[in-house]
Each structure stands twice: as C-alpha cells, then as structure tokens.
Design a protein around this motif. Structure first.
Motif, PDB file in Angstrom:
ATOM      1  N   MET A   1      31.315  37.171  45.549  1.00 41.69           N
ATOM      2  CA  MET A   1      31.344  38.325  44.693  1.00 41.69           C
ATOM      3  C   MET A   1      30.244  39.275  45.164  1.00 41.69           C
ATOM      4  SD  MET A   1      30.482  38.835  40.640  1.00 41.69           S
ATOM      5  CE  MET A   1      31.831  37.913  40.030  1.00 41.69           C
ATOM      6  N   ILE A   2      30.584  40.523  45.223  1.00 45.79           N
ATOM      7  CA  ILE A   2      29.626  41.573  45.569  1.00 45.79           C
ATOM      8  C   ILE A   2      29.610  42.565  44.425  1.00 45.79           C
ATOM      9  CG2 ILE A   2      29.084  43.457  47.141  1.00 45.79           C
ATOM     10  CD1 ILE A   2      30.524  41.857  49.326  1.00 45.79           C
ATOM     11  N   ILE A   3      28.419  42.908  43.989  1.00 44.28           N
ATOM     12  CA  ILE A   3      28.267  43.908  42.938  1.00 44.28           C
ATOM     13  C   ILE A   3      27.482  45.065  43.535  1.00 44.28           C
ATOM     14  CG2 ILE A   3      27.254  44.433  40.695  1.00 44.28           C
ATOM     15  CD1 ILE A   3      27.637  41.480  39.972  1.00 44.28           C
ATOM     16  N   GLY A   4      27.987  46.252  43.367  1.00 45.01           N
ATOM     17  CA  GLY A   4      27.308  47.449  43.865  1.00 45.01           C
ATOM     18  C   GLY A   4      27.293  48.520  42.797  1.00 45.01           C
ATOM     19  N   THR A   5      26.305  49.375  42.883  1.00 48.30           N
ATOM     20  CA  THR A   5      26.247  50.510  41.968  1.00 48.30           C
ATOM     21  C   THR A   5      26.253  51.789  42.793  1.00 48.30           C
ATOM     22  OG1 THR A   5      23.827  50.504  41.912  1.00 48.30           O
ATOM     23  CG2 THR A   5      24.962  49.240  40.217  1.00 48.30           C
ATOM     24  N   GLN A  26      40.852  48.500  46.322  1.00 50.56           N
ATOM     25  CA  GLN A  26      41.394  48.840  45.011  1.00 50.56           C
ATOM     26  C   GLN A  26      42.916  48.716  44.919  1.00 50.56           C
ATOM     27  OE1 GLN A  26      40.024  52.599  43.422  1.00 50.56           O
ATOM     28  NE2 GLN A  26      39.595  51.577  41.483  1.00 50.56           N
ATOM     29  N   PRO A  27      43.692  49.189  45.900  1.00 53.86           N
ATOM     30  CA  PRO A  27      45.152  49.045  45.780  1.00 53.86           C
ATOM     31  C   PRO A  27      45.609  47.582  45.744  1.00 53.86           C
ATOM     32  CG  PRO A  27      44.616  50.634  47.492  1.00 53.86           C
ATOM     33  CD  PRO A  27      43.328  49.984  47.069  1.00 53.86           C
ATOM     34  N   CYS A  31      39.069  44.676  43.798  1.00 56.41           N
ATOM     35  CA  CYS A  31      37.815  45.195  43.258  1.00 56.41           C
ATOM     36  C   CYS A  31      38.099  45.835  41.909  1.00 56.41           C
ATOM     37  CB  CYS A  31      37.163  46.195  44.208  1.00 56.41           C
ATOM     38  SG  CYS A  31      37.950  47.811  44.300  1.00 56.41           S
ATOM     39  N   GLU A  32      37.065  45.966  41.165  1.00 64.60           N
ATOM     40  CA  GLU A  32      37.186  46.589  39.851  1.00 64.60           C
ATOM     41  C   GLU A  32      35.991  47.502  39.641  1.00 64.60           C
ATOM     42  OE1 GLU A  32      37.661  45.356  35.158  1.00 64.60           O
ATOM     43  OE2 GLU A  32      37.875  43.828  36.719  1.00 64.60           O
TER      44      GLU A  32
END
Length: 99
Positions: A1-5, A26-27, A31-32
């Motif tokens: 899992m990667i979380i970015g801002t 996204q398609p 990712c969300e």
C-alpha cells in the motif's frame, strides 16, 4: 500500500509524476482518492494534544492555527512544523512563545 498526499491543482501540470500514476491506476480501480476535509478549531486542539502530549498549550493557539489555515490539514501540519523549526513551540513547553 502506498499513501500519498497532493493538492489537486498540482496534478494539472503535465510533468507531475503522480499524474501518470493516477491516470494508469484509477481506471483499473487500483487507487482511491480521498479528499481531506477541513478541521474544526476543536480538531486542531485535539491534534496539538495528540502530537504534543506533554504540553498544555493555551486554547488560543488552536484558534490562531485554525484562523491562519482555515482548517486545511496540510497547512496545519506545515504551520506547526514551521513553529517548531523557529523554536516558537516545542516538546514539553506549556506556552507558545511570541505567537
């Protein structure tokens, strides 16, 4: 899992590295995007209490931070980090100096 801002306006640039990643993932629903909501003055006070558990800042500090950032979480963190870097607040201090 990667979380970015990031700020959505940042992705408008064709050269931004996250733009291509987002367009690819996204398609495929890989990712969300979770928009951050703005924080209330009380939430800012709660954040200060959690980040600096040994401190007892005046309530006016949370009000000042909220007023300067409009409750934007990224701006709140940056402003607090700035205060720390300038030694205006610190771990274990009970007051904010000259804010």
């Amino acid at each position: 899992m990667i979380i970015g801002t990031y700020m959505p306006a940042d992705l408008m640039s064709a050269q931004h590295p996250l733009k291509a990643v987002k367009q690819e993932l996204q398609p495929r629903r890989l990712c969300e995007e979770l928009p951050l909501r703005f924080l209330s003055e009380q939430m800012v006070a709660d954040y200060l209490a959690a980040r600096f558990p040994a401190n007892r800042f005046p309530h006016d500090l949370a009000r000042l931070i909220h007023q300067r950032t409009d409750g934007n979480p990224l701006f709140i963190i940056n402003l607090i980090d700035y205060f720390l870097a300038k030694d205006l607040i610190g771990e274990g201090t009970s007051q904010a100096r000259c804010l």
